[in-house]
Motif scaffolding. Sequence first.
Motif, PDB file in Angstrom:
ATOM      1  N   HIS A   3     -53.900  13.914 -92.023  1.00  0.00           N
ATOM      2  CA  HIS A   3     -53.325  13.438 -90.772  1.00  0.00           C
ATOM      3  C   HIS A   3     -54.112  12.226 -90.267  1.00  0.00           C
ATOM      4  CE1 HIS A   3     -55.935  16.954 -89.875  1.00  0.00           C
ATOM      5  NE2 HIS A   3     -56.459  16.115 -89.014  1.00  0.00           N
ATOM      6  N   ARG A   4     -53.403  11.417 -89.547  1.00  0.00           N
ATOM      7  CA  ARG A   4     -54.001  10.141 -89.137  1.00  0.00           C
ATOM      8  C   ARG A   4     -54.705  10.275 -87.795  1.00  0.00           C
ATOM      9  NH1 ARG A   4     -49.019   6.097 -90.547  1.00  0.00           N
ATOM     10  NH2 ARG A   4     -48.958   6.575 -92.764  1.00  0.00           N
ATOM     11  N   HIS A   5     -55.847   9.594 -87.698  1.00  0.00           N
ATOM     12  CA  HIS A   5     -56.545   9.513 -86.421  1.00  0.00           C
ATOM     13  C   HIS A   5     -56.657   8.060 -86.008  1.00  0.00           C
ATOM     14  CE1 HIS A   5     -57.895  13.673 -86.408  1.00  0.00           C
ATOM     15  NE2 HIS A   5     -58.180  13.529 -87.691  1.00  0.00           N
ATOM     16  N   THR A   6     -56.599   7.837 -84.724  1.00  0.00           N
ATOM     17  CA  THR A   6     -56.929   6.510 -84.221  1.00  0.00           C
ATOM     18  C   THR A   6     -58.426   6.515 -83.942  1.00  0.00           C
ATOM     19  OG1 THR A   6     -54.790   6.418 -83.143  1.00  0.00           O
ATOM     20  CG2 THR A   6     -56.422   4.812 -82.430  1.00  0.00           C
ATOM     21  N   ALA A   7     -59.143   5.551 -84.530  1.00  0.00           N
ATOM     22  CA  ALA A   7     -60.591   5.507 -84.300  1.00  0.00           C
ATOM     23  C   ALA A   7     -60.854   5.292 -82.810  1.00  0.00           C
ATOM     24  CB  ALA A   7     -61.206   4.377 -85.107  1.00  0.00           C
ATOM     25  N   PRO A   8     -61.786   6.056 -82.221  1.00  0.00           N
ATOM     26  CA  PRO A   8     -62.075   5.831 -80.797  1.00  0.00           C
ATOM     27  C   PRO A   8     -62.747   4.470 -80.610  1.00  0.00           C
ATOM     28  CG  PRO A   8     -63.650   7.372 -81.752  1.00  0.00           C
ATOM     29  CD  PRO A   8     -62.651   7.075 -82.818  1.00  0.00           C
TER      30      PRO A   8
END
Lengths: 198, 116
Positions: A3-8
């Motif tokens: 699953h994809r995460h948006t980098a903080p």
Amino acid sequence: MAHRHTAPPSDTALRVKALESLLVEKGLVDPKALDEVIDTYENKVGPRNGAKVVARAWVNPDYKARLLDDGTAAIAELGFSGVQGEDMVVIENKPKVHNLLVCTLCSCYPWPTLGLPPVWYKAAPYRARAVSDPRGVLKEFGVTLADDVEVRVWDSTAELRYMVLPERPGGTDGMSEAELAALVTRDAMIGTAKVAAP
Amino acid sequence: MPVLTADMVEGLVKTGASCRVDADVKAKFKQGDKVIARNINPPTHTRLPRYVRGKRGVIALDHGVFAFPDTSAHGKGETPQHVYSVRFTARELWGKDASERDSLNIDMWDDYLDPA
């Protein structure tokens, strides 16, 4: 399935966002005022101001004398003044004296003439080494000085803000003030560069 | 009403806020005087960097009278006093391997200096 995460955002960006939210929520700052400050230093105030001061000093000996005598007043003649430039000192590079600016304690810098400081100027390595090994730092910036040239480092620990008046390069006789200003770089006014001949 | 509004920015940026103080304070030193930077180690705010503490220099310029951050930063008053550009040789600061020609100028308040 991955699953994809948006980098903080980076720590610094998060800290700025948190600070801005607090200032706005507490009613201390209007977000439009912050936009105005950012626009000022992105689009209106920067090293082209300082370049105009340098070019004027190169073509006008009376102006140069005033600039070295009372930097704040002479710079204000060209319309540049204010925050982080309230008390200016201009120091002149000469064939046998090369000046280099640093703020070892933080990032003090002459905003009205040079804008906001570059990242390297605020970084610990520059701040530490500009005082302990100025010739080594200058060499890394591409400035190699002969042994008979004196290096003078200026650490702006107080409220004075400094600007270097670089040497006018050869081969510029007859150039207009505007043409000369175009030759002057930000780094030449910090002392980490010389102004190259056209 | 926010403390800082958009219409205030241009004027504030243009004017700034000088820390110069219009007070008749006597200078403890004059150009050419030999001084030694105090070896003090306050746990609170100071503008006296460690690398000059205990080092010997010469008064190069008198910049005039300014508020003293060591007290003003803590709400203990401006303590107005002269600020000088003090010149140290590179060898005084960094030892015999430094260039004998090079030097460093640093801005120092009166309260950072003793006669040498």
